[in-house]
Design an enzyme around this catalytic site. Structure first.
Site, short mmCIF file in Angstrom:
data_model
loop_
_atom_site.label_atom_id
_atom_site.label_comp_id
_atom_site.label_asym_id
_atom_site.label_seq_id
_atom_site.Cartn_x
_atom_site.Cartn_y
_atom_site.Cartn_z
N ASP A 1 0.84 -1.20 0.00
CA ASP A 1 0.00 0.00 0.00
C ASP A 1 0.88 1.25 0.00
O ASP A 1 1.91 1.29 0.68
CB ASP A 1 -0.87 0.05 1.26
N ASP B 1 0.47 7.36 8.26
CA ASP B 1 0.82 5.96 8.54
C ASP B 1 2.14 5.91 9.30
O ASP B 1 2.29 5.18 10.28
CB ASP B 1 1.01 5.17 7.23
N GLU C 1 2.01 -3.22 10.22
CA GLU C 1 1.78 -3.15 8.77
C GLU C 1 2.83 -2.27 8.10
O GLU C 1 3.13 -2.45 6.92
CB GLU C 1 0.38 -2.58 8.47
N GLU C 2 3.40 -1.36 8.84
CA GLU C 2 4.35 -0.41 8.24
C GLU C 2 5.79 -0.88 8.32
O GLU C 2 6.70 -0.15 7.90
CB GLU C 2 4.20 0.97 8.91
N ASP D 1 -1.88 -2.54 13.37
CA ASP D 1 -2.15 -1.76 12.17
C ASP D 1 -2.26 -0.33 12.70
O ASP D 1 -3.29 0.05 13.26
CB ASP D 1 -3.45 -2.20 11.49
N LEU E 1 -2.50 2.73 11.44
CA LEU E 1 -3.55 3.62 10.93
C LEU E 1 -4.35 2.88 9.85
O LEU E 1 -4.03 2.94 8.67
CB LEU E 1 -2.93 4.90 10.37
N ASP E 2 -5.36 2.20 10.31
CA ASP E 2 -6.20 1.43 9.40
C ASP E 2 -7.16 2.37 8.67
O ASP E 2 -7.69 3.32 9.25
CB ASP E 2 -7.00 0.41 10.21
N GLU F 1 -5.14 -7.28 11.32
CA GLU F 1 -6.43 -6.81 10.81
C GLU F 1 -7.55 -7.82 11.05
O GLU F 1 -8.72 -7.48 10.90
CB GLU F 1 -6.33 -6.49 9.31
P1 FDP Z 1 -6.45 0.51 4.20
O1 FDP Z 1 -5.73 -0.39 3.23
O2 FDP Z 1 -6.83 1.84 3.64
O3 FDP Z 1 -5.75 0.64 5.53
O4 FDP Z 1 -6.41 -3.14 4.33
C1 FDP Z 1 -7.20 -2.46 5.18
C2 FDP Z 1 -8.21 -1.52 4.57
O5 FDP Z 1 -7.85 -0.18 4.51
C3 FDP Z 1 -9.47 -1.59 5.42
O6 FDP Z 1 -9.43 -0.74 6.53
C4 FDP Z 1 -10.56 -1.21 4.47
O7 FDP Z 1 -11.82 -1.72 4.82
C5 FDP Z 1 -10.05 -1.75 3.18
O8 FDP Z 1 -8.64 -1.88 3.29
C6 FDP Z 1 -10.38 -0.82 2.07
O9 FDP Z 1 -9.99 -1.40 0.89
P2 FDP Z 1 -10.70 -1.00 -0.50
O10 FDP Z 1 -10.32 0.41 -0.75
O11 FDP Z 1 -10.13 -1.98 -1.45
O12 FDP Z 1 -12.16 -1.18 -0.32
#
Ligand code: FDP
Length: 340
Positions: free
Chosen positions: A64, A70, A93-94, A114, A116-117, A278
């Site tokens: 990502d 983050d 995650e980072e 995680d 900053l989710d 997660e």
């Molecule tokens: P993010 O990567 O932005 O941290 O992997 C986690 C996540 O967010 C979830 O928090 C979120 O529900 C999902 O990914 C969003 O992914 P999409 O944009 O593919 O829907």
């Protein structure tokens, strides 16, 4: 126990005193996480004013694009945990690998984070969160390595999340119920506002990125079709609510009853969500893992991790369906149907 006005710290002390299985370091570990959460809440609120929005320019180990927040989230949490001297390593995650934090004899825990989710929400002032799972280090001489975190989610000593929304909410379990605390500016404390969270028996929301519908397994497509059919007896159709931040969507699940799922798609063939930080940390009021795996995908495995390259970042191999109400019976496609 009277719960009126009780703070997070008082609550964790009581949990520790009243439950033999709760580790004595729990109050200090949660205090560190909540200090970091308080700092992060402030930094997220003012990020647009101080140039903290947007991308850093690199990507994290899971591919990502990294946001400035983050990095800030990761640093803030790592520093707070390091101050306790109780944490041997952090899996985040980072970070590419488990990162050693303290080496003293008191450092008996590994924290999976995680930081900053839902960070895609930062630039639009949407909800984001922090997810944490605390595990004991393994056998002597094996502390603070990825091997320490390869057990099942039920081996966590405590887990939970912080949601940074209109208010900042800290929710945790240490195996004796799930409790939620809201930051109170006047008291300068997280105060219990959601004691003993138990979702309703019947939910009527679902949450998933339907943009991937045509890439999902036919069983899952059928399940979505089922949820959108009209049947008042089973509260269908479900209402689709998707914020793009797992923390916000699953928080709603805990309080109001919902199904959350992120199945495998073309880009994420093992699913997108990462097991250690997660999936495994989601609390349930029965203190078991909340992620009830709907094993609707061929060849899917349970959440127990097997060692593999960069095991820290392994995704959920199965469709993870959060039925966040441990006392509820969700309206789902009958088992046989889901497996045909
Ligand atoms: P993010 O990567 O932005 O941290 O992997 C986690 C996540 O967010 C979830 O928090 C979120 O529900 C999902 O990914 C969003 O992914 P999409 O944009 O593919 O829907």
């Amino acid at each position: 126990m009277s719960t009126t006005g009780i703070t997070l710290h008082q609550h964790s002390l009581e949990q520790q005193q009243q439950n033999a299985h709760v580790v004595e370091e729990l109050p200090e570990l949660l205090a560190a996480l909540s200090r970091a959460a308080r700092t992060l809440a402030r930094e997220i609120r003012r990020a647009a004013l101080v140039g903290q929005l947007g991308l850093v320019g690199g990507s994290n180990p899971t591919g990502d694009a990294q946001k400035k927040l983050d990095i800030l989230g990761n640093t803030t949490l790592m520093e707070a945990l390091a101050e306790t001297g109780l944490v041997a390593a952090v899996v985040s995650e980072e970070l590419p690998e488990a990162m050693p934090v303290s080496s003293g004899s008191a450092a008996r825990y590994v924290v999976c984070l995680d930081p900053l989710d839902g960070s895609s929400n930062t630039d639009i002032n949407g909800p984001v969160g922090t997810i944490f799972g605390i595990r004991r280090c393994g056998a002597a001489g094996q502390s603070g390595t990825a091997a320490d975190v390869l057990g099942s989610g039920s081996e966590q000593v405590a887990s939970g999340y912080v949601m940074y929304g209109p208010g900042t909410v800290f929710v945790y379990t240490c195996g004796a119920g799930v409790n939620g605390f809201t930051w109170d500016d006047e008291r300068g404390e997280f105060v219990l506002t959601h004691p003993d969270i138990r979702g309703p028996r019947q939910g009527h929301y679902d949450s998933a990125n339907l943009g991937h519908y045509h890439e999902w397994h036919p069983h899952i497509q059928r399940f979505i079709d089922y949820l959108t059919q009209h049947d008042p007896l089973t509260h269908r159709p479900y209402s689709l609510h998707y914020t793009g931040a797992l923390v916000a969507d699953v928080h709603r699940s805990l309080l109001e009853g919902e199904l959350y799922f992120y199945p495998a798609d073309a880009e994420h063939q093992q699913g997108k969500l990462r097991l250690l930080y997660e999936c495994a940390p989601w609390p349930s009021s029965s203190s078991r893992r909340v992620a009830a795996s709907a094993q609707a995908r061929r060849g899917c495995s349970r959440s127990r991790l097997k060692p593999c390259t960069n095991a820290c970042h392994r995704s959920s191999a199965a469709l993870k369906m959060w039925r966040c109400m441990s006392h509820s019976r969700p309206t789902v496609v009958p088992h046989e149907e889901a497996h045909t």
